[in-house]
Write a protein that holds these residues in place. Structure first.
Motif, PDB file in Angstrom:
ATOM      1  N   TRP A  67      -7.672  42.806  97.297  1.00 47.23           N
ATOM      2  CA  TRP A  67      -7.087  41.465  97.190  1.00 47.23           C
ATOM      3  C   TRP A  67      -5.819  41.332  98.036  1.00 47.23           C
ATOM      4  CZ3 TRP A  67      -7.956  36.989  94.069  1.00 47.23           C
ATOM      5  CH2 TRP A  67      -9.155  37.015  93.361  1.00 47.23           C
ATOM      6  N   GLY A  68      -5.308  42.444  98.555  1.00 47.55           N
ATOM      7  CA  GLY A  68      -4.079  42.397  99.339  1.00 47.55           C
ATOM      8  C   GLY A  68      -2.830  42.405  98.486  1.00 47.55           C
ATOM      9  N   VAL A  69      -2.919  42.953  97.287  1.00 47.63           N
ATOM     10  CA  VAL A  69      -1.773  42.971  96.378  1.00 47.63           C
ATOM     11  C   VAL A  69      -0.716  43.937  96.910  1.00 47.63           C
ATOM     12  CG1 VAL A  69      -1.027  43.618  94.048  1.00 47.63           C
ATOM     13  CG2 VAL A  69      -3.124  42.313  94.367  1.00 47.63           C
ATOM     14  N   TYR A  70       0.521  43.438  96.997  1.00 48.17           N
ATOM     15  CA  TYR A  70       1.661  44.250  97.418  1.00 48.17           C
ATOM     16  C   TYR A  70       2.311  44.912  96.212  1.00 48.17           C
ATOM     17  CZ  TYR A  70       1.510  41.794 101.885  1.00 48.17           C
ATOM     18  OH  TYR A  70       1.121  41.290 103.088  1.00 48.17           O
ATOM     19  N   GLY A  71       2.287  44.229  95.095  1.00 47.17           N
ATOM     20  CA  GLY A  71       2.911  44.694  93.866  1.00 47.17           C
ATOM     21  C   GLY A  71       2.686  43.642  92.801  1.00 47.17           C
ATOM     22  N   VAL A  72       2.982  43.978  91.580  1.00 43.68           N
ATOM     23  CA  VAL A  72       2.767  43.015  90.506  1.00 43.68           C
ATOM     24  C   VAL A  72       4.084  42.346  90.133  1.00 43.68           C
ATOM     25  CG1 VAL A  72       0.705  44.069  89.549  1.00 43.68           C
ATOM     26  CG2 VAL A  72       2.906  44.888  88.809  1.00 43.68           C
ATOM     27  N   PRO A  73       4.053  41.109  89.719  1.00 47.18           N
ATOM     28  CA  PRO A  73       2.888  40.254  89.609  1.00 47.18           C
ATOM     29  C   PRO A  73       2.568  39.545  90.927  1.00 47.18           C
ATOM     30  CG  PRO A  73       4.800  39.079  88.794  1.00 47.18           C
ATOM     31  CD  PRO A  73       5.269  40.466  89.187  1.00 47.18           C
ATOM     32  N   GLU A  74       1.325  39.171  91.049  1.00 46.63           N
ATOM     33  CA  GLU A  74       0.878  38.276  92.109  1.00 46.63           C
ATOM     34  C   GLU A  74      -0.130  37.321  91.487  1.00 46.63           C
ATOM     35  OE1 GLU A  74      -0.367  39.992  95.812  1.00 46.63           O
ATOM     36  OE2 GLU A  74       1.475  41.163  95.985  1.00 46.63           O
ATOM     37  N   THR A  75      -0.137  36.096  91.977  1.00 42.07           N
ATOM     38  CA  THR A  75      -1.020  35.073  91.429  1.00 42.07           C
ATOM     39  C   THR A  75      -1.692  34.328  92.575  1.00 42.07           C
ATOM     40  OG1 THR A  75       0.433  34.855  89.515  1.00 42.07           O
ATOM     41  CG2 THR A  75      -1.145  33.073  89.893  1.00 42.07           C
ATOM     42  N   TYR A  76      -2.976  34.053  92.395  1.00 38.61           N
ATOM     43  CA  TYR A  76      -3.778  33.387  93.422  1.00 38.61           C
ATOM     44  C   TYR A  76      -4.383  32.114  92.866  1.00 38.61           C
ATOM     45  CZ  TYR A  76      -3.601  38.037  95.533  1.00 38.61           C
ATOM     46  OH  TYR A  76      -3.182  39.219  96.068  1.00 38.61           O
ATOM     47  N   VAL A  77      -4.388  31.060  93.689  1.00 41.20           N
ATOM     48  CA  VAL A  77      -5.135  29.845  93.362  1.00 41.20           C
ATOM     49  C   VAL A  77      -6.484  29.986  94.050  1.00 41.20           C
ATOM     50  CG1 VAL A  77      -5.251  27.335  93.566  1.00 41.20           C
ATOM     51  CG2 VAL A  77      -3.030  28.448  93.207  1.00 41.20           C
ATOM     52  N   ILE A  78      -7.552  29.857  93.245  1.00 38.86           N
ATOM     53  CA  ILE A  78      -8.916  29.999  93.745  1.00 38.86           C
ATOM     54  C   ILE A  78      -9.612  28.648  93.641  1.00 38.86           C
ATOM     55  CG2 ILE A  78     -11.090  31.281  93.493  1.00 38.86           C
ATOM     56  CD1 ILE A  78      -8.590  33.070  94.008  1.00 38.86           C
ATOM     57  N   ASP A  79     -10.257  28.205  94.715  1.00 39.07           N
ATOM     58  CA  ASP A  79     -10.956  26.918  94.657  1.00 39.07           C
ATOM     59  C   ASP A  79     -12.342  27.088  94.032  1.00 39.07           C
ATOM     60  OD1 ASP A  79     -12.713  27.799  96.693  1.00 39.07           O
ATOM     61  OD2 ASP A  79     -11.745  26.596  98.255  1.00 39.07           O
ATOM     62  N   ALA A  80     -13.049  25.981  93.863  1.00 38.98           N
ATOM     63  CA  ALA A  80     -14.347  25.999  93.181  1.00 38.98           C
ATOM     64  C   ALA A  80     -15.416  26.783  93.951  1.00 38.98           C
ATOM     65  CB  ALA A  80     -14.825  24.574  92.931  1.00 38.98           C
ATOM     66  N   GLU A  81     -15.222  26.971  95.251  1.00 36.79           N
ATOM     67  CA  GLU A  81     -16.165  27.753  96.046  1.00 36.79           C
ATOM     68  C   GLU A  81     -15.838  29.243  96.018  1.00 36.79           C
ATOM     69  OE1 GLU A  81     -14.838  24.761  97.646  1.00 36.79           O
ATOM     70  OE2 GLU A  81     -16.534  23.854  96.612  1.00 36.79           O
ATOM     71  N   GLY A  82     -14.761  29.611  95.336  1.00 38.41           N
ATOM     72  CA  GLY A  82     -14.390  31.015  95.249  1.00 38.41           C
ATOM     73  C   GLY A  82     -13.562  31.506  96.426  1.00 38.41           C
ATOM     74  N   ARG A  83     -12.801  30.591  97.043  1.00 42.21           N
ATOM     75  CA  ARG A  83     -11.927  30.961  98.153  1.00 42.21           C
ATOM     76  C   ARG A  83     -10.476  30.986  97.685  1.00 42.21           C
ATOM     77  NH1 ARG A  83     -13.052  26.537 102.347  1.00 42.21           N
ATOM     78  NH2 ARG A  83     -12.979  25.452 100.388  1.00 42.21           N
ATOM     79  N   ILE A  84      -9.724  31.925  98.221  1.00 38.22           N
ATOM     80  CA  ILE A  84      -8.294  32.012  97.913  1.00 38.22           C
ATOM     81  C   ILE A  84      -7.586  30.924  98.712  1.00 38.22           C
ATOM     82  CG2 ILE A  84      -6.217  33.432  98.119  1.00 38.22           C
ATOM     83  CD1 ILE A  84      -8.111  35.893  97.866  1.00 38.22           C
ATOM     84  N   ARG A  85      -6.868  30.060  98.008  1.00 40.23           N
ATOM     85  CA  ARG A  85      -6.204  28.948  98.680  1.00 40.23           C
ATOM     86  C   ARG A  85      -4.685  29.083  98.718  1.00 40.23           C
ATOM     87  NH1 ARG A  85      -9.650  24.685  99.699  1.00 40.23           N
ATOM     88  NH2 ARG A  85      -7.916  24.062 101.009  1.00 40.23           N
ATOM     89  N   TYR A  86      -4.120  29.891  97.816  1.00 36.16           N
ATOM     90  CA  TYR A  86      -2.665  30.036  97.766  1.00 36.16           C
ATOM     91  C   TYR A  86      -2.338  31.341  97.061  1.00 36.16           C
ATOM     92  CZ  TYR A  86       2.237  28.708  96.983  1.00 36.16           C
ATOM     93  OH  TYR A  86       3.605  28.666  96.966  1.00 36.16           O
ATOM     94  N   LYS A  87      -1.225  31.944  97.446  1.00 37.07           N
ATOM     95  CA  LYS A  87      -0.816  33.211  96.856  1.00 37.07           C
ATOM     96  C   LYS A  87       0.666  33.172  96.522  1.00 37.07           C
ATOM     97  CE  LYS A  87      -0.492  38.141  98.008  1.00 37.07           C
ATOM     98  NZ  LYS A  87      -0.840  39.161  99.000  1.00 37.07           N
ATOM     99  N   VAL A  88       0.989  33.614  95.317  1.00 36.32           N
ATOM    100  CA  VAL A  88       2.386  33.742  94.895  1.00 36.32           C
ATOM    101  C   VAL A  88       2.675  35.227  94.757  1.00 36.32           C
ATOM    102  CG1 VAL A  88       4.103  33.226  93.122  1.00 36.32           C
ATOM    103  CG2 VAL A  88       2.268  31.584  93.591  1.00 36.32           C
ATOM    104  N   VAL A  89       3.648  35.715  95.502  1.00 42.55           N
ATOM    105  CA  VAL A  89       4.095  37.090  95.372  1.00 42.55           C
ATOM    106  C   VAL A  89       5.325  37.072  94.482  1.00 42.55           C
ATOM    107  CG1 VAL A  89       4.988  39.114  96.586  1.00 42.55           C
ATOM    108  CG2 VAL A  89       3.201  37.721  97.638  1.00 42.55           C
ATOM    109  N   GLY A  90       5.278  37.842  93.406  1.00 43.59           N
ATOM    110  CA  GLY A  90       6.366  37.832  92.441  1.00 43.59           C
ATOM    111  C   GLY A  90       6.023  36.906  91.291  1.00 43.59           C
ATOM    112  N   PRO A  91       6.960  36.725  90.378  1.00 45.57           N
ATOM    113  CA  PRO A  91       6.661  35.914  89.198  1.00 45.57           C
ATOM    114  C   PRO A  91       6.483  34.433  89.540  1.00 45.57           C
ATOM    115  CG  PRO A  91       8.956  36.611  89.173  1.00 45.57           C
ATOM    116  CD  PRO A  91       8.308  37.308  90.330  1.00 45.57           C
ATOM    117  N   VAL A  92       5.528  33.804  88.876  1.00 46.27           N
ATOM    118  CA  VAL A  92       5.331  32.365  88.994  1.00 46.27           C
ATOM    119  C   VAL A  92       6.449  31.701  88.199  1.00 46.27           C
ATOM    120  CG1 VAL A  92       3.820  30.444  88.398  1.00 46.27           C
ATOM    121  CG2 VAL A  92       2.840  32.574  89.231  1.00 46.27           C
ATOM    122  N   MET A  93       7.200  30.849  88.862  1.00 48.51           N
ATOM    123  CA  MET A  93       8.330  30.188  88.214  1.00 48.51           C
ATOM    124  C   MET A  93       8.014  28.703  88.008  1.00 48.51           C
ATOM    125  SD  MET A  93      10.136  32.806  87.802  1.00 48.51           S
ATOM    126  CE  MET A  93      11.659  32.176  87.165  1.00 48.51           C
TER     127      MET A  93
END
Length: 176
Positions: free
Chosen positions: A133-159
């Motif tokens: 998934w390309g994770v650098y460290g935790v936490p990381e959060t991904y927005v996935i669209d309905a087709e199963g594609r990664i559309r956005y990535k948050v590195v670090g805590p979601v604020m």
């Protein structure tokens, strides 16, 4: 030849100064991901909980959702956890998770204490799926669209400000 010896350091200085000037204008919090707009990697993880719901590539199609990579030993994960709880409970966002290199009993205890915002949790004991998934460290959060594609990535805590400014508008757009 003698002139070249005097000009070469000046040219080198100008090149380095230009390189650093461009680098200093970039936001260090933004970590580019080669997976943006690409399908999620192929994977299948066993469940963390005894509910039988692990996490696999096929689970990430059909609806817009988040995938959060977390661990019970991760301090920033504790910071973002209430934000994920609100997203799941109050905003109706489907949040799924990859539990990264964690002892299952510690992760279950942590979820029992803080609540479980996740619709499904896959246990990535050795961290190989997270690497895909390309994770650098935790936490990381991904927005996935309905087709199963990664559309956005948050590195670090979601604020909360990022949720309001970026994540919820993107989710609404993708659901649109």
């Amino acid at each position: 030849m003698r002139r070249l010896i005097y000009i070469l350091p000046l040219v080198l200085f100008v090149v380095l100064a230009g390189y650093f000037a461009v680098g200093l204008t970039r936001d260090p919090a933004v970590v580019p991901s080669a997976l943006i707009d690409k399908p999620v990697p192929e994977f299948a993880l066993p469940p963390l909980l005894n509910d039988g719901r692990g996490l696999a590539t096929s689970d990430l199609k059909g609806q817009v959702q988040l995938v959060n990579v977390f661990a019970s030993w991760c301090v920033p994960c504790r910071v973002e956890h209430p934000v994920l709880m609100r997203l799941a409970r109050e905003q109706g966002v489907t949040v799924k998770a990859i539990n990264y290199k964690d002892k299952p009993e510690d992760a279950v205890r942590w979820l029992n204490q803080g609540g479980n915002p996740y619709a499904a949790i896959g246990a990535d004991q050795d961290g190989r799926v997270s690497i895909d998934w390309g994770v650098y460290g935790v936490p990381e959060t991904y927005v996935i669209d309905a087709e199963g594609r990664i559309r956005y990535k948050v590195v670090g805590p979601v604020m909360p400000d990022e949720v309001e400014r970026t994540i919820l508008p993107l989710i609404r757009e993708l659901q649109g």
